[in-house]
Design a protein around this motif. Structure first.
Motif, PDB file in Angstrom:
ATOM      1  N   MET A 127       0.847  -1.175   0.000  1.00  0.00           N
ATOM      2  CA  MET A 127       0.000   0.000   0.000  1.00  0.00           C
ATOM      3  C   MET A 127       0.893   1.239   0.000  1.00  0.00           C
ATOM      4  SD  MET A 127      -2.655   1.312   2.985  1.00  0.00           S
ATOM      5  CE  MET A 127      -3.749  -0.049   2.817  1.00  0.00           C
ATOM      6  N   ARG A 128       0.548   2.179  -0.814  1.00  0.00           N
ATOM      7  CA  ARG A 128       1.303   3.430  -0.884  1.00  0.00           C
ATOM      8  C   ARG A 128       0.793   4.428   0.150  1.00  0.00           C
ATOM      9  NH1 ARG A 128       2.273   4.992  -7.123  1.00  0.00           N
ATOM     10  NH2 ARG A 128       3.490   3.151  -7.645  1.00  0.00           N
ATOM     11  N   ASN A 129       1.628   5.381   0.456  1.00  0.00           N
ATOM     12  CA  ASN A 129       1.267   6.440   1.384  1.00  0.00           C
ATOM     13  C   ASN A 129       0.003   7.165   0.905  1.00  0.00           C
ATOM     14  OD1 ASN A 129       1.234   8.464   3.281  1.00  0.00           O
ATOM     15  ND2 ASN A 129       3.135   9.412   2.646  1.00  0.00           N
ATOM     16  N   THR A 130      -0.098   7.407  -0.401  1.00  0.00           N
ATOM     17  CA  THR A 130      -1.271   8.113  -0.928  1.00  0.00           C
ATOM     18  C   THR A 130      -2.551   7.308  -0.729  1.00  0.00           C
ATOM     19  OG1 THR A 130      -0.785   7.255  -3.135  1.00  0.00           O
ATOM     20  CG2 THR A 130      -0.001   9.481  -2.630  1.00  0.00           C
ATOM     21  N   VAL A 131      -2.462   5.996  -0.868  1.00  0.00           N
ATOM     22  CA  VAL A 131      -3.625   5.135  -0.633  1.00  0.00           C
ATOM     23  C   VAL A 131      -3.996   5.174   0.843  1.00  0.00           C
ATOM     24  CG1 VAL A 131      -4.483   2.758  -0.717  1.00  0.00           C
ATOM     25  CG2 VAL A 131      -3.110   3.663  -2.610  1.00  0.00           C
ATOM     26  N   PHE A 132      -2.985   5.108   1.708  1.00  0.00           N
ATOM     27  CA  PHE A 132      -3.228   5.198   3.152  1.00  0.00           C
ATOM     28  C   PHE A 132      -3.958   6.498   3.495  1.00  0.00           C
ATOM     29  CE2 PHE A 132      -1.676   6.965   7.205  1.00  0.00           C
ATOM     30  CZ  PHE A 132      -2.254   6.068   8.076  1.00  0.00           C
ATOM     31  N   ARG A 133      -3.484   7.610   2.956  1.00  0.00           N
ATOM     32  CA  ARG A 133      -4.115   8.925   3.222  1.00  0.00           C
ATOM     33  C   ARG A 133      -5.560   8.956   2.726  1.00  0.00           C
ATOM     34  NH1 ARG A 133      -0.953  11.449   6.952  1.00  0.00           N
ATOM     35  NH2 ARG A 133       1.206  11.293   6.331  1.00  0.00           N
ATOM     36  N   LYS A 134      -5.803   8.365   1.578  1.00  0.00           N
ATOM     37  CA  LYS A 134      -7.154   8.336   1.026  1.00  0.00           C
ATOM     38  C   LYS A 134      -8.077   7.485   1.893  1.00  0.00           C
ATOM     39  CE  LYS A 134      -9.717   7.526  -3.189  1.00  0.00           C
ATOM     40  NZ  LYS A 134      -9.671   7.207  -4.606  1.00  0.00           N
ATOM     41  N   LEU A 135      -7.592   6.327   2.331  1.00  0.00           N
ATOM     42  CA  LEU A 135      -8.388   5.470   3.220  1.00  0.00           C
ATOM     43  C   LEU A 135      -8.710   6.190   4.521  1.00  0.00           C
ATOM     44  CD1 LEU A 135      -6.575   2.055   2.704  1.00  0.00           C
ATOM     45  CD2 LEU A 135      -8.915   2.615   2.007  1.00  0.00           C
ATOM     46  N   MET A 136      -7.729   6.866   5.076  1.00  0.00           N
ATOM     47  CA  MET A 136      -7.936   7.622   6.320  1.00  0.00           C
ATOM     48  C   MET A 136      -9.012   8.694   6.124  1.00  0.00           C
ATOM     49  SD  MET A 136      -5.952   6.727   8.983  1.00  0.00           S
ATOM     50  CE  MET A 136      -5.650   8.214   9.945  1.00  0.00           C
ATOM     51  N   ALA A 137      -8.895   9.455   5.048  1.00  0.00           N
ATOM     52  CA  ALA A 137      -9.855  10.532   4.783  1.00  0.00           C
ATOM     53  C   ALA A 137     -11.256   9.982   4.539  1.00  0.00           C
ATOM     54  CB  ALA A 137      -9.394  11.363   3.592  1.00  0.00           C
ATOM     55  N   ASN A 138     -11.340   8.882   3.822  1.00  0.00           N
ATOM     56  CA  ASN A 138     -12.652   8.285   3.557  1.00  0.00           C
ATOM     57  C   ASN A 138     -13.307   7.762   4.824  1.00  0.00           C
ATOM     58  OD1 ASN A 138     -12.483   8.824   0.827  1.00  0.00           O
ATOM     59  ND2 ASN A 138     -11.793   6.774   0.290  1.00  0.00           N
ATOM     60  N   GLU A 139     -12.502   7.219   5.722  1.00  0.00           N
ATOM     61  CA  GLU A 139     -13.055   6.634   6.948  1.00  0.00           C
ATOM     62  C   GLU A 139     -13.370   7.683   8.008  1.00  0.00           C
ATOM     63  OE1 GLU A 139     -14.674   3.925   9.371  1.00  0.00           O
ATOM     64  OE2 GLU A 139     -13.974   3.465   7.350  1.00  0.00           O
ATOM     65  N   PHE A 140     -12.501   8.664   8.161  1.00  0.00           N
ATOM     66  CA  PHE A 140     -12.616   9.595   9.283  1.00  0.00           C
ATOM     67  C   PHE A 140     -12.903  11.045   8.893  1.00  0.00           C
ATOM     68  CE2 PHE A 140      -9.625   6.203  10.559  1.00  0.00           C
ATOM     69  CZ  PHE A 140     -10.373   5.640  11.574  1.00  0.00           C
ATOM     70  N   GLY A 141     -12.889  11.346   7.601  1.00  0.00           N
ATOM     71  CA  GLY A 141     -13.011  12.736   7.159  1.00  0.00           C
ATOM     72  C   GLY A 141     -11.621  13.352   7.062  1.00  0.00           C
ATOM     73  N   GLN A 142     -11.442  14.263   6.134  1.00  0.00           N
ATOM     74  CA  GLN A 142     -10.122  14.815   5.835  1.00  0.00           C
ATOM     75  C   GLN A 142      -9.444  15.454   7.049  1.00  0.00           C
ATOM     76  OE1 GLN A 142      -8.605  14.464   2.785  1.00  0.00           O
ATOM     77  NE2 GLN A 142      -6.783  15.233   3.795  1.00  0.00           N
ATOM     78  N   VAL A 143     -10.141  16.334   7.729  1.00  0.00           N
ATOM     79  CA  VAL A 143      -9.530  17.065   8.846  1.00  0.00           C
ATOM     80  C   VAL A 143      -9.199  16.128  10.002  1.00  0.00           C
ATOM     81  CG1 VAL A 143      -9.897  18.875  10.564  1.00  0.00           C
ATOM     82  CG2 VAL A 143     -10.611  19.236   8.190  1.00  0.00           C
ATOM     83  N   ARG A 144     -10.152  15.302  10.381  1.00  0.00           N
ATOM     84  CA  ARG A 144      -9.908  14.371  11.498  1.00  0.00           C
ATOM     85  C   ARG A 144      -8.787  13.395  11.152  1.00  0.00           C
ATOM     86  NH1 ARG A 144     -13.620   9.723  14.109  1.00  0.00           N
ATOM     87  NH2 ARG A 144     -12.396   9.446  15.997  1.00  0.00           N
ATOM     88  N   ALA A 145      -8.756  12.924   9.913  1.00  0.00           N
ATOM     89  CA  ALA A 145      -7.714  11.987   9.495  1.00  0.00           C
ATOM     90  C   ALA A 145      -6.331  12.616   9.617  1.00  0.00           C
ATOM     91  CB  ALA A 145      -7.963  11.527   8.063  1.00  0.00           C
ATOM     92  N   GLU A 146      -6.203  13.862   9.195  1.00  0.00           N
ATOM     93  CA  GLU A 146      -4.917  14.548   9.297  1.00  0.00           C
ATOM     94  C   GLU A 146      -4.499  14.723  10.754  1.00  0.00           C
ATOM     95  OE1 GLU A 146      -5.031  18.171   7.023  1.00  0.00           O
ATOM     96  OE2 GLU A 146      -5.615  17.104   5.202  1.00  0.00           O
ATOM     97  N   LEU A 147      -5.440  15.085  11.606  1.00  0.00           N
ATOM     98  CA  LEU A 147      -5.133  15.245  13.029  1.00  0.00           C
ATOM     99  C   LEU A 147      -4.757  13.917  13.671  1.00  0.00           C
ATOM    100  CD1 LEU A 147      -7.904  17.774  14.099  1.00  0.00           C
ATOM    101  CD2 LEU A 147      -5.444  18.194  13.950  1.00  0.00           C
ATOM    102  N   MET A 148      -5.482  12.873  13.332  1.00  0.00           N
ATOM    103  CA  MET A 148      -5.179  11.555  13.881  1.00  0.00           C
ATOM    104  C   MET A 148      -3.788  11.099  13.455  1.00  0.00           C
ATOM    105  SD  MET A 148      -8.840   9.657  13.285  1.00  0.00           S
ATOM    106  CE  MET A 148      -8.137   8.036  13.466  1.00  0.00           C
ATOM    107  N   ALA A 149      -3.462  11.310  12.203  1.00  0.00           N
ATOM    108  CA  ALA A 149      -2.164  10.864  11.683  1.00  0.00           C
ATOM    109  C   ALA A 149      -1.011  11.592  12.350  1.00  0.00           C
ATOM    110  CB  ALA A 149      -2.112  11.050  10.168  1.00  0.00           C
ATOM    111  N   SER A 150      -1.225  12.837  12.687  1.00  0.00           N
ATOM    112  CA  SER A 150      -0.121  13.613  13.260  1.00  0.00           C
ATOM    113  C   SER A 150      -0.081  13.588  14.784  1.00  0.00           C
ATOM    114  CB  SER A 150      -0.191  15.070  12.791  1.00  0.00           C
ATOM    115  OG  SER A 150      -1.356  15.703  13.274  1.00  0.00           O
ATOM    116  N   ASP A 151      -1.222  13.319  15.436  1.00  0.00           N
ATOM    117  CA  ASP A 151      -1.293  13.470  16.896  1.00  0.00           C
ATOM    118  C   ASP A 151      -1.600  12.207  17.687  1.00  0.00           C
ATOM    119  OD1 ASP A 151      -0.825  16.170  16.517  1.00  0.00           O
ATOM    120  OD2 ASP A 151      -2.944  16.723  16.658  1.00  0.00           O
TER     121      ASP A 151
END
Length: 64
Positions: free
Chosen positions: A1-25
């Motif tokens: 799995m590529r990083n871009t696919v991971f980011r897309k899965l995160m955004a689809n599951e949790f929403g873009q903003v929440r996914a970014e916060l979860m990934a960083s925090d």
């Protein structure tokens, strides 16, 4: 799995903003006390990180 696919899965599951916060925090014990972003930076495979996130947030099997 590529990083871009991971980011897309995160955004689809949790929403873009929440996914970014979860990934960083959000520190996951399954990732050795790292955030998803830290784990990616350290070379842990994106698929392994995705599974750890899914386990931590009880994402249903059919959406993993």
């Amino acid at each position: 799995m590529r990083n871009t696919v991971f980011r897309k899965l995160m955004a689809n599951e949790f929403g873009q903003v929440r996914a970014e916060l979860m990934a960083s925090d959000h520190v996951l014990s399954a990732l050795g006390g790292r955030t998803p972003d830290q784990a990616l930076d350290e070379g842990i495979p994106a698929k392994e990180i995705w599974v750890a996130v899914c386990d931590a947030f009880e994402v249903p099997e059919h959406r993993r």
